[in-house]
Design a protein around this motif. Structure first.
Motif, mmCIF file in Angstrom:
data_model
loop_
_atom_site.group_PDB
_atom_site.id
_atom_site.type_symbol
_atom_site.label_atom_id
_atom_site.label_comp_id
_atom_site.label_asym_id
_atom_site.label_seq_id
_atom_site.Cartn_x
_atom_site.Cartn_y
_atom_site.Cartn_z
ATOM 1 N N TYR A 61 7.775 7.785 3.772
ATOM 2 C CA TYR A 61 6.942 6.730 3.410
ATOM 3 C C TYR A 61 7.501 5.298 3.885
ATOM 4 O O TYR A 61 6.754 4.370 4.425
ATOM 5 C CB TYR A 61 6.689 6.506 2.066
ATOM 6 C CG TYR A 61 5.422 7.191 1.440
ATOM 7 C CD1 TYR A 61 4.311 6.480 1.159
ATOM 8 C CD2 TYR A 61 5.442 8.458 0.919
ATOM 9 C CE1 TYR A 61 3.120 7.102 0.801
ATOM 10 C CE2 TYR A 61 4.362 9.149 0.181
ATOM 11 C CZ TYR A 61 3.153 8.313 0.296
ATOM 12 O OH TYR A 61 2.052 8.767 -0.102
ATOM 13 N N ARG A 89 -3.964 5.460 6.704
ATOM 14 C CA ARG A 89 -3.575 4.236 6.991
ATOM 15 C C ARG A 89 -2.261 4.170 7.548
ATOM 16 O O ARG A 89 -1.574 3.092 7.401
ATOM 17 C CB ARG A 89 -3.746 3.551 5.708
ATOM 18 C CG ARG A 89 -5.071 3.367 5.411
ATOM 19 C CD ARG A 89 -5.357 2.466 3.742
ATOM 20 N NE ARG A 89 -4.930 1.068 4.010
ATOM 21 C CZ ARG A 89 -5.692 0.334 4.603
ATOM 22 N NH1 ARG A 89 -7.202 0.575 4.348
ATOM 23 N NH2 ARG A 89 -5.617 -1.015 4.743
ATOM 24 N N GLY A 104 0.874 -1.231 -0.054
ATOM 25 C CA GLY A 104 -0.219 -0.020 0.049
ATOM 26 C C GLY A 104 0.912 1.254 -0.035
ATOM 27 O O GLY A 104 0.610 2.108 -0.630
ATOM 28 N N GLY A 105 1.820 1.136 0.810
ATOM 29 C CA GLY A 105 2.810 2.429 0.968
ATOM 30 C C GLY A 105 3.481 2.569 -0.371
ATOM 31 O O GLY A 105 3.341 3.900 -0.749
ATOM 32 N N SER A 152 -3.279 7.783 2.834
ATOM 33 C CA SER A 152 -2.091 7.214 3.177
ATOM 34 C C SER A 152 -1.585 7.564 4.637
ATOM 35 O O SER A 152 -1.272 6.694 5.345
ATOM 36 C CB SER A 152 -0.882 7.706 2.156
ATOM 37 O OG SER A 152 -1.073 7.330 1.173
ATOM 38 N N ARG A 153 -2.120 8.703 5.078
ATOM 39 C CA ARG A 153 -1.928 9.413 6.252
ATOM 40 C C ARG A 153 -2.638 8.454 7.257
ATOM 41 O O ARG A 153 -2.334 7.990 8.490
ATOM 42 C CB ARG A 153 -1.913 10.688 6.582
ATOM 43 C CG ARG A 153 -1.667 11.146 7.667
ATOM 44 C CD ARG A 153 -1.943 12.581 8.125
ATOM 45 N NE ARG A 153 -1.511 13.404 9.224
ATOM 46 C CZ ARG A 153 -1.781 14.493 9.618
ATOM 47 N NH1 ARG A 153 -2.087 15.247 8.589
ATOM 48 N NH2 ARG A 153 -1.403 14.803 10.841
ATOM 49 N N SER A 206 0.760 4.100 -2.970
ATOM 50 C CA SER A 206 0.724 5.427 -2.634
ATOM 51 C C SER A 206 1.699 6.439 -3.278
ATOM 52 O O SER A 206 1.521 7.521 -3.697
ATOM 53 C CB SER A 206 0.176 5.470 -1.324
ATOM 54 O OG SER A 206 0.205 7.057 -0.935
ATOM 55 N N TYR A 207 3.015 6.047 -2.901
ATOM 56 C CA TYR A 207 4.138 6.790 -3.240
ATOM 57 C C TYR A 207 4.363 7.059 -4.645
ATOM 58 O O TYR A 207 4.478 8.207 -5.200
ATOM 59 C CB TYR A 207 5.392 6.155 -2.612
ATOM 60 C CG TYR A 207 6.788 6.723 -2.934
ATOM 61 C CD1 TYR A 207 6.993 7.859 -2.275
ATOM 62 C CD2 TYR A 207 7.633 6.235 -3.972
ATOM 63 C CE1 TYR A 207 8.453 8.508 -2.308
ATOM 64 C CE2 TYR A 207 8.724 6.832 -4.076
ATOM 65 C CZ TYR A 207 9.323 7.920 -3.137
ATOM 66 O OH TYR A 207 10.369 8.692 -3.802
ATOM 67 N N TRP A 230 0.477 4.918 6.082
ATOM 68 C CA TRP A 230 1.677 4.233 5.181
ATOM 69 C C TRP A 230 2.679 5.557 5.047
ATOM 70 O O TRP A 230 3.919 5.356 4.326
ATOM 71 C CB TRP A 230 0.974 4.471 3.894
ATOM 72 C CG TRP A 230 0.256 3.046 3.517
ATOM 73 C CD1 TRP A 230 0.113 1.986 4.458
ATOM 74 C CD2 TRP A 230 -1.182 2.974 2.559
ATOM 75 N NE1 TRP A 230 -0.967 1.009 3.905
ATOM 76 C CE2 TRP A 230 -1.595 1.477 2.742
ATOM 77 C CE3 TRP A 230 -1.528 3.554 1.698
ATOM 78 C CZ2 TRP A 230 -2.718 1.159 2.318
ATOM 79 C CZ3 TRP A 230 -2.691 3.256 1.116
ATOM 80 C CH2 TRP A 230 -3.236 1.805 1.204
#
Length: 443
Positions: free
Chosen positions: A346, A436, A96-97, A433-434, A100-101, A438
């Motif tokens: 991240y 979760r 996931g991270g 992302s924040r 997102s990145y 990530w």
């Protein structure tokens, strides 16, 4: 000039010879090996220098610039057949991270490049409203996406788009390797790398491009009998069928919806995806070899890159040189800033390896990203490449949607709406992302 199959043979024959020359040059000259340029880029540069837009030595036909539009449809048609099966839960839980990145910086390149050009370059240099999209088309997508977007804009009347997009992709590839290697060396000096290896210590086959016997691998498996049909041609048939149907659907769409052009490559991708779903439904997918499909798409990409660079109209680039250079500089700075400041936010483990891989992807497409990660992590112990392969699954449809619909937005003077959607999407992903965890802004 009347087009015949012999004109096509001439062009493909010349490019094929240049590709062979590119392989030889990469194998024999160390300074070329250090650039990690694939044979397709070497062939394209030679073709550009000796082609009709420079020295005019090679007898290319007037149709050299039309092949990238066909080849990119062929490449996109091969993608659904070469993609491995996956579960969405695997993407979310495992990478996931990284998703997102990568997704955020991709959207920032498309949206940020567009906004930068609309605010600063448009008023000063009177460039096309879609000028800013050339940055992401070349840097993020590479020559394939450059061909796709250029062809879409060409159909709308912006004929210079293809040459500019191809130039963007070439500059991006050079930037990815040149600046990427510098960043790897500097990170190694500061102790930020975990698996660093000098160029001299890399496997010989990776440097020269010619594998040693112990490293030989099979390109694919034969899953249908050659008594009935050649296994390779069986796979090619599926890709060609999807490409042809996609093309005719594109023509049909133009006739039914005046002023709306859906690129053939997008429809070829959708047709191929539907074909794969049908093949899976009838439980015949076991006869498809994904490695073979991947090689078919990869081979088409090599020709696409070579033709794309060789057909760059240098006069067009010269006419737009100043705003084009400014846009390229903006992209390089954006890529470096995101790599420098967001990688650590991240990733807690292997932040440099994941960051430098994404830097290579965002500036020079996946091929250059792989080249950089093989330097920073030659044994691929960080699993960055595997994780990105999984993370890219949800990124791919977003990228295809952007390539497909952004020219339509521009054609209908909705450039600011497109920029707003892209930037808003990147902000939403950052917020998710924040939430979760990530990403952490405390570091």
């Amino acid at each position: 000039m009347e087009f015949t199959v012999w004109e096509m043979l001439t062009d493909f024959g010349l490019i094929s010879m240049l590709l062979i020359l590119g392989v030889v040059i990469r194998a024999k000259f160390t300074f070329i090996q250090r650039t990690f340029m694939p044979a397709s880029i070497i062939a394209g540069i030679i073709g550009l220098i000796l082609g009709p837009f420079a020295l005019d030595v090679l007898p290319f036909t007037d149709f050299i610039g039309t092949y990238p539009g066909l080849l990119i449809a062929f490449v996109f048609a091969s993608l659904p057949f070469s993609t491995a099966n996956f579960k969405w839960s695997e993407v979310i839980n495992k990478v996931g991270g990284l998703w997102s990145y990568s997704q955020v910086i991709m959207l920032l390149f498309w949206g940020g490049g567009l906004i930068f050009a609309l605010i600063f370059l448009g008023p000063i240099f009177d460039v096309h409203n879609g000028f800013g999209l050339l940055l992401a088309a070349g840097f993020v997508g590479g020559h394939g996406t450059a061909a796709a977007l250029g062809d879409a804009f060409h159909q709308q009347g912006w004929e210079e788009a293809t040459s500019l997009a191809m130039t963007s992709a070439t500059i991006g590839a050079i930037t990815a390797i040149g600046l990427g290697i510098f960043l790897i060396r500097r990170a190694a000096e500061k102790g930020h790398t975990n698996y660093i290896q000098k160029f001299e210590d890399l496997p010989k086959g990776y440097k020269t491009g010619l594998l040693e016997e112990k490293d030989y691998t099979s390109m694919g498996e034969e899953r249908v009998s050659s008594i009935v049909i050649d296994p390779l041609i069986f796979h090619v048939i599926l890709v060609v069928t999807a490409t042809a149907i996609g093309y005719y659907l594109s023509i049909l769409g133009e006739n039914l919806m005046e002023g709306v052009t859906i690129p053939a490559f997008s429809l070829a991708f959708i047709v191929a995806l539907l074909m794969r779903i049908f093949i899976e439904m009838i439980k015949a997918d076991k006869y498809l070899d994904k490695n073979t499909m991947s090689k078919i798409g990869g081979g088409a990409t090599d020709y696409l890159v070579a033709f794309g660079i060789a057909s760059i109209n240098l006069t067009v680039v010269a006419q737009n040189l100043v705003p084009f250079i400014i846009l390229m500089i903006f992209g390089i700075v954006l890529a470096y800033v995101f790599y420098r400041y967001f990688s650590g936010l991240y990733f807690k483990e292997n932040w440099f390896e994941k960051g430098i891989f994404t830097f290579g992807w965002i500036t020079g497409a996946v091929a250059m990203a792989i080249a950089l990660i093989r330097i920073a992590d030659p044994k691929l112990e960080s699993n960055t490449l595997d994780d990105f392969g999984l993370a890219y699954v949800p990124i791919a449809p977003v990228e295809i949607a952007i390539i497909t619909f952004s020219p339509i937005f521009i054609l209908n003077s909705q450039h600011w709406l497109l920029a707003g959607i892209l930037m808003l999407a990147s902000i939403v992903i950052l917020l998710i992302s924040r939430n979760r965890k990530w990403i952490s802004f405390k570091n």
